[in-house]
Scaffold this active site. Structure first.
Site, mmCIF file in Angstrom:
data_model
loop_
_atom_site.group_PDB
_atom_site.id
_atom_site.type_symbol
_atom_site.label_atom_id
_atom_site.label_comp_id
_atom_site.label_asym_id
_atom_site.label_seq_id
_atom_site.Cartn_x
_atom_site.Cartn_y
_atom_site.Cartn_z
ATOM 1 N N SER A 1 37.995 43.192 6.518
ATOM 2 C CA SER A 1 38.831 42.698 5.423
ATOM 3 C C SER A 1 40.312 42.974 5.526
ATOM 4 O O SER A 1 41.072 42.543 4.656
ATOM 5 C CB SER A 1 38.286 43.217 4.090
ATOM 6 O OG SER A 1 36.994 42.714 3.873
ATOM 7 N N LYS B 1 46.549 45.688 -2.694
ATOM 8 C CA LYS B 1 45.252 45.104 -3.041
ATOM 9 C C LYS B 1 44.724 45.747 -4.313
ATOM 10 O O LYS B 1 44.858 46.963 -4.519
ATOM 11 C CB LYS B 1 44.282 45.306 -1.879
ATOM 12 C CG LYS B 1 42.927 44.654 -2.031
ATOM 13 C CD LYS B 1 42.092 44.876 -0.775
ATOM 14 C CE LYS B 1 40.710 44.270 -0.875
ATOM 15 N NZ LYS B 1 39.922 44.489 0.373
ATOM 16 N N SER C 1 38.063 40.570 2.397
ATOM 17 C CA SER C 1 38.238 40.527 0.971
ATOM 18 C C SER C 1 39.692 40.698 0.554
ATOM 19 O O SER C 1 40.020 40.559 -0.617
ATOM 20 C CB SER C 1 37.403 41.644 0.332
ATOM 21 O OG SER C 1 37.840 42.922 0.782
#
Length: 511
Positions: A204, A104, A180
């Site tokens: 997330s 990420k 997210s």
């Protein structure tokens, strides 16, 4: 055994990813696991370099639909060649030797941008890896690309950033992958890499995993270092694996644990980490287990199809040998869950900027706002962070970590006391009570996010695994909540549920 795929997947990768050789043998990337890769390496069927090349070619073929990848690692093939040479010389594979990893884009990776999806960090290239990235590289993982995310990790609903735009759900491109960590989720679900990393402040890891038929581990707060990760609310932030199997998630978890002086909360894990988490993988791990059903979450306005899938999951748990205690009631649950959130973004992000970015022009929340964003949602989050302080619901009450904050401790103690009184191994509920929303209507469609309620505040681990699909083909996830540092128990029961149901299936992007 080696599986076959059309030779198309072995074409050279995109121009921003160096490739001067291709694998000699076609590689079927669909649902490929760590164990299968290592078996193929030992058999000489293919190499790390060939595997990375194949994944890059798959990105070329499919990521235009998903918009999940932000940047590929230009050193990935060189790293793969080095690992191939090492294996040829030693005959030994490291724990994650040659395993392609997605990261990420809020996790520091030396020599590659770490943007958090923002314009303010668009050209920030950290000098050093985050603690966990160094651990994963040491274990032999190959960082092949970074993934899109909700800007500054603000949104649990969708994954939209200024740097990369909007990521789409591979099971239905008109729907969100949640947020997210949606880029990692969409890419791993679509088999663009073997494993991935997400971060979870409230939802997330688990939300995107449940919306993409993945396994997602939010581990105990304190088990894994957050050093070198752009924070949202550090008091809640956790980093963890997002994979297609419980076994793969467990191998990634194993490589990341360890006390880190730069993240003092990890000292809480001393003496609580087993030498080998993989020994808890057990296809019979539900036999004799006791699981409680938290109806306060599962019955909170569920979508009928998700409710039906949850009912089937409870039947499967019993079929596989568990005793299901239904319902479980936590005393004062509705009261204790209130006023748990604290907006610490200003303090946490400004500390990150001072520690890692070190620029006078990007030193404060006001600088971030001045530099701007293309995301209306992120703009709202930045303004809220500028005007909000303290604990939501009671700004006079201080915000602390899960080990010192009286409200967080009280919430956890009530849950764990209930588990103790009923001799429960875990509590179960749907990760989301509704399927993924449509991208064009994501705010109104955001319903049923159960992941936000307990573990980000109490610090407890929550693991999500695939629970099935709606009639329209959208995935749903089943969440297992455990006691602090009960990852071995959660690995045992989730691996048994997974192996007893085999509910994951890949999206139909190849068709």
């Amino acid at each position: 055994m080696l599986r076959l795929l059309p030779l198309l997947l072995l074409l050279a990768c995109a121009t921003n990813s160096p490739a001067d050789t291709v694998s000699e043998t076609p590689i079927d990337l669909s649902e490929l696991t760590i164990a299968e890769i290592h078996a193929a390496y030992r058999a000489g069927d293919y190499t790390s370099e060939g595997l990375v090349t194949a994944y890059f070619a798959r990105m070329d073929s499919l990521d235009g639909q998903l918009n999940a990848i932000t940047i590929r690692n230009p050193e990935a093939l060189a790293t793969a060649r080095g690992l191939d040479a090492e294996f040829a010389e030693t005959g030994t594979l490291r724990p994650l030797h040659g395993i392609p990893l997605l990261v990420k884009d809020n996790i520091n990776t030396a020599g590659m941008p770490t943007t958090a999806g923002s314009r303010a960090l668009a050209d920030f290239v950290p000098e050093n890896d985050a603690f966990i990235i160094a651990r994963l590289r040491e274990a032999g993982a190959i960082l092949i690309a970074k993934t899109n995310m909700a800007e500054w990790a603000f949104s649990p609903m969708h994954s939209e950033s200024t740097t990369a735009g909007t990521t789409r759900n591979p099971y239905d491109l008109d729907h969100v992958p949640a947020g997210s960590s949606g880029g990692t989720a969409a890419a791993v679900a679509a088999n663009l890499a073997t494993v991935g990393l997400g971060t979870d402040t409230g939802n997330s890891i688990r939300g995107p995993s449940s919306h993409n038929a993945l396994v997602g581990f939010r581990t105990t707060l304190g088990l894994i270092s957050r050093e070198g990760i752009v924070p949202l609310y550090l008091r809640n932030d956790v980093v963890g694996p997002m994979t297609r199997t419980v076994a793969d998630a467990t191998h990634v978890l194993q490589a990341m644990t360890g006390v880190d002086a730069a993240d003092p909360i990890t000292r809480r894990s001393e003496g609580k980490v087993p030498a080998d988490y993989t020994k808890f993988l057990d296809p019979d791990g539900l036999r004799g287990a006791r699981l409680g059903v938290l109806r306060a979450l599962s019955d909170d306005d569920p979508d009928p199809e998700i409710a039906q899938l949850f009912s089937l999951a409870l039947n499967d748990l019993e079929r596989l040998g568990a005793t299901v205690v239904d319902p479980v009631e936590v005393p004062r649950f509705q009261e204790l869950r209130q006023a748990q959130w604290c907006n610490t973004f200003r303090r946490d992000v400004e500390d990150f900027l001072a520690t890692y970015v070190k620029r006078d022009t990007v030193a404060s929340l006001e600088d971030i706002i001045r530099i701007g964003t293309d995301s209306d949602y992120a703009r709202g989050g930045l303004e809220e962070a500028r005007t909000t302080t303290g604990r939501y619901g009671d700004s006079e009450v201080p915000c602390g970590d899960a080990y010192t904050d009286p409200r967080r401790i009280a919430f956890r103690e009530a849950i764990e006391a209930t588990m103790d009184s009923l001799e429960l191994d875990a509590i179960v509920f749907p990760s989301w009570n509704h399927p993924a929303a449509q991208i064009d209507n994501f705010e109104e469609g955001y319903r049923g996010d159960n992941s936000q309620v307990i573990s980000p505040h109490t610090g407890q681990p929550g693991f999500t695994v695939p629970m099935g699909f709606t009639e329209s083909g959208l995935p749903a996830g089943l969440q297992f909540l455990g006691r602090m540092y009960a990852e071995p128990t959660l690995i045992r029961v989730t691996s048994a549920y997974e192996q007893g149901t085999h509910l994951r299936r890949p999206p139909g992007l190849d068709r």
